[in-house]
Scaffold this active site. Structure first.
Site, short mmCIF file in Angstrom:
data_model
loop_
_atom_site.label_atom_id
_atom_site.label_comp_id
_atom_site.label_asym_id
_atom_site.label_seq_id
_atom_site.Cartn_x
_atom_site.Cartn_y
_atom_site.Cartn_z
N LYS A 70 7.20 -13.97 54.73
CA LYS A 70 7.80 -13.02 55.68
C LYS A 70 6.96 -12.83 56.94
CE LYS A 70 10.62 -10.40 52.49
NZ LYS A 70 10.98 -9.13 51.90
N ASP A 106 15.21 -5.54 55.59
CA ASP A 106 14.67 -4.84 54.42
C ASP A 106 14.62 -3.32 54.63
OD1 ASP A 106 14.21 -6.95 52.69
OD2 ASP A 106 12.18 -7.32 53.42
N ALA A 132 0.69 -2.68 49.69
CA ALA A 132 0.74 -2.66 51.16
C ALA A 132 1.10 -4.04 51.71
CB ALA A 132 -0.60 -2.20 51.72
N GLY A 133 1.98 -4.75 50.99
CA GLY A 133 2.41 -6.08 51.44
C GLY A 133 3.63 -6.00 52.34
N LEU A 225 10.75 -0.78 43.87
CA LEU A 225 11.41 -1.89 44.57
C LEU A 225 11.71 -3.05 43.63
CD1 LEU A 225 10.81 -0.34 47.17
CD2 LEU A 225 10.13 -2.48 48.21
N TYR A 227 13.44 -4.86 40.66
CA TYR A 227 14.79 -4.67 40.09
C TYR A 227 15.00 -5.50 38.83
CZ TYR A 227 15.19 -8.63 43.27
OH TYR A 227 14.94 -9.78 43.94
P1 NAP Z 1 3.41 -8.71 48.59
O1 NAP Z 1 3.49 -8.99 50.05
O2 NAP Z 1 2.74 -9.69 47.68
O3 NAP Z 1 2.72 -7.26 48.45
C1 NAP Z 1 2.40 -6.65 47.22
C2 NAP Z 1 1.07 -5.96 47.38
O4 NAP Z 1 0.80 -5.18 46.23
C3 NAP Z 1 -0.11 -6.94 47.52
O5 NAP Z 1 -0.95 -6.55 48.58
C4 NAP Z 1 -0.79 -6.83 46.17
O6 NAP Z 1 -2.16 -7.15 46.23
C5 NAP Z 1 -0.57 -5.37 45.87
N1 NAP Z 1 -0.79 -5.02 44.47
C6 NAP Z 1 -0.67 -5.79 43.37
N2 NAP Z 1 -0.96 -5.07 42.27
C7 NAP Z 1 -1.26 -3.83 42.68
C8 NAP Z 1 -1.64 -2.63 42.00
N3 NAP Z 1 -1.78 -2.58 40.67
N4 NAP Z 1 -1.87 -1.53 42.74
C9 NAP Z 1 -1.77 -1.56 44.10
N5 NAP Z 1 -1.43 -2.67 44.79
C10 NAP Z 1 -1.18 -3.78 44.08
O7 NAP Z 1 4.87 -8.50 48.01
P2 NAP Z 1 6.12 -7.79 48.75
O8 NAP Z 1 6.91 -8.77 49.50
O9 NAP Z 1 5.62 -6.60 49.46
O10 NAP Z 1 6.99 -7.37 47.47
C11 NAP Z 1 6.53 -6.41 46.54
C12 NAP Z 1 7.57 -6.20 45.46
O11 NAP Z 1 8.75 -5.65 46.04
C13 NAP Z 1 8.01 -7.49 44.76
O12 NAP Z 1 8.20 -7.23 43.40
C14 NAP Z 1 9.32 -7.82 45.42
O13 NAP Z 1 10.19 -8.56 44.58
C15 NAP Z 1 9.87 -6.44 45.69
N6 NAP Z 1 10.81 -6.42 46.82
C16 NAP Z 1 12.04 -5.92 46.59
C17 NAP Z 1 12.96 -5.86 47.62
C18 NAP Z 1 14.32 -5.31 47.36
O14 NAP Z 1 15.23 -5.53 48.18
N7 NAP Z 1 14.50 -4.60 46.28
C19 NAP Z 1 12.61 -6.32 48.92
C20 NAP Z 1 11.33 -6.81 49.11
C21 NAP Z 1 10.43 -6.86 48.05
P3 NAP Z 1 -2.58 -8.66 45.85
O15 NAP Z 1 -1.92 -9.55 46.85
O16 NAP Z 1 -4.06 -8.63 45.96
O17 NAP Z 1 -2.08 -8.91 44.45
#
Ligand code: NAP
Length: 280
Positions: A70, A106, A132-133, A225, A227
């Protein structure tokens, strides 16, 4: 049916095999009798520019973008929409007059599901964001835009949390935003009106509960988030304490419907898309 002139849309991610977006979008094309299809593409990071070139050239009619691209696709985009700039990442690509446009739906998906459907009113409220991704960027942008009173962010990767704070700080939001450390997660969660899980934790059965089970109360909103599964450990624990809970399925359906409308300039069949996700 795929014909000689069927237009092709995609979702780009890696891995992308788990994605439910193809089911949702193909059902929408079918329902509206649009001669197009939607496929998953799993390019490596070195192939990302080539896929973007195909979209820019109109070979692919448009694409969604998911983890981990992204932010990476931003460098290949000619025009970033205001929404994508505000969020700081792209989940929707298409070509317009030979230019590659990067948009982000999003935030809108999050906003519609949390504010309109779930009934959370952000004004004067507090929230904790776990992770914080890319997704957290959309979530925090919408909460700050809606004048949430205060927000704390925790990520196991402090650098990611700092980057998100730096991004938010560019926009002069009224919301007070702070980063917290792991030993503050439980006390901050207890005090927050809204808890949002923006990490992938909860997708696997053996994943830990992100917060202590005693932080929840019946006046809280807890939004995961994730699902798959529909009821994560976080949501089931919060629900048993009387908190209002919601998973990410509606956000997924709303963001997909918005991308669909942008690409096809028609109203997306939201209910069909949502139902397909629930069935699939
Ligand atoms: P991302 O960019 O990988 O961000 C996730 C962040 O969470 C990373 O910085 C990760 O650190 C951190 N993390 C992992 N374990 C953690 C913990 N125990 N405590 C605190 N932080 C932690 O992923 P994303 O794109 O933001 O997506 C995150 C989730 O949201 C995914 O499951 C995705 O499927 C979901 N999502 C859902 C929707 C929807 O429409 N429902 C849309 C977007 C995303 P590390 O990288 O160091 O592991």
């Amino acid at each position: 049916m795929i014909l000689g002139n069927t237009r092709v849309y995609s979702v780009i991610g890696n891995p992308v095999k788990h994605s439910k977006s193809p089911i949702m979008h193909n059902a929408a094309f079918n329902a509206l009798g649009i001669n197009a299809c939607y496929i998953p593409l799993e390019p490596s990071s070195t192939e990302l520019d080539k896929v973007c070139s195909l979209i820019k050239a109109g070979v692919l009619s448009g694409s969604n973008v998911t983890i981990p691209y992204k932010e990476a696709v931003v460098e290949y985009v000619d025009v970033l929409t205001d929404e994508a700039s505000m969020i700081g990442s792209v989940n929707t690509l298409y070509s317009n007059e030979g230019k590659l446009i990067g948009d982000n739906t999003d935030g809108l998906g999050f906003k519609k599901s949390l504010f309109s459907d779930f009934g959370f009113i952000p004004l004067g409220k507090s929230a904790i964001i776990l992770g914080a991704g890319g997704a957290a960027k959309a979530v925090t942008a919408k909460l700050c835009q809606a004048e949430l009173d205060s927000l704390v962010i925790f990520d196991i990767d402090l650098k990611k949390a700092e980057e998100l704070l730096e991004h938010i700080s560019k926009f002069n939001y009224k919301t007070k935003v702070d980063l917290i450390k792991s030993d503050q997660v439980n006390s901050s969660s207890r005090k927050s009106d809204l808890i949002v899980n923006c990490t992938p934790i909860g997708m696997n059965e053996n994943d830990p509960l992100l917060v202590s089970p005693d932080v929840f109360s019946n006046n809280q909103y807890v939004y995961d988030l994730v699902y798959t599964p529909p009821l994560t450990k976080l949501l089931s624990t919060a629900k048993s304490c009387g908190a209002k809970t919601l998973n990410g399925m509606d956000m997924l359906a709303y963001q997909g419907a918005e991308s669909f409308s942008i690409w096809e300039s028609v109203e997306a069949p939201y209910e069909i898309m949502r139902q397909e996700l629930l069935n699939g």
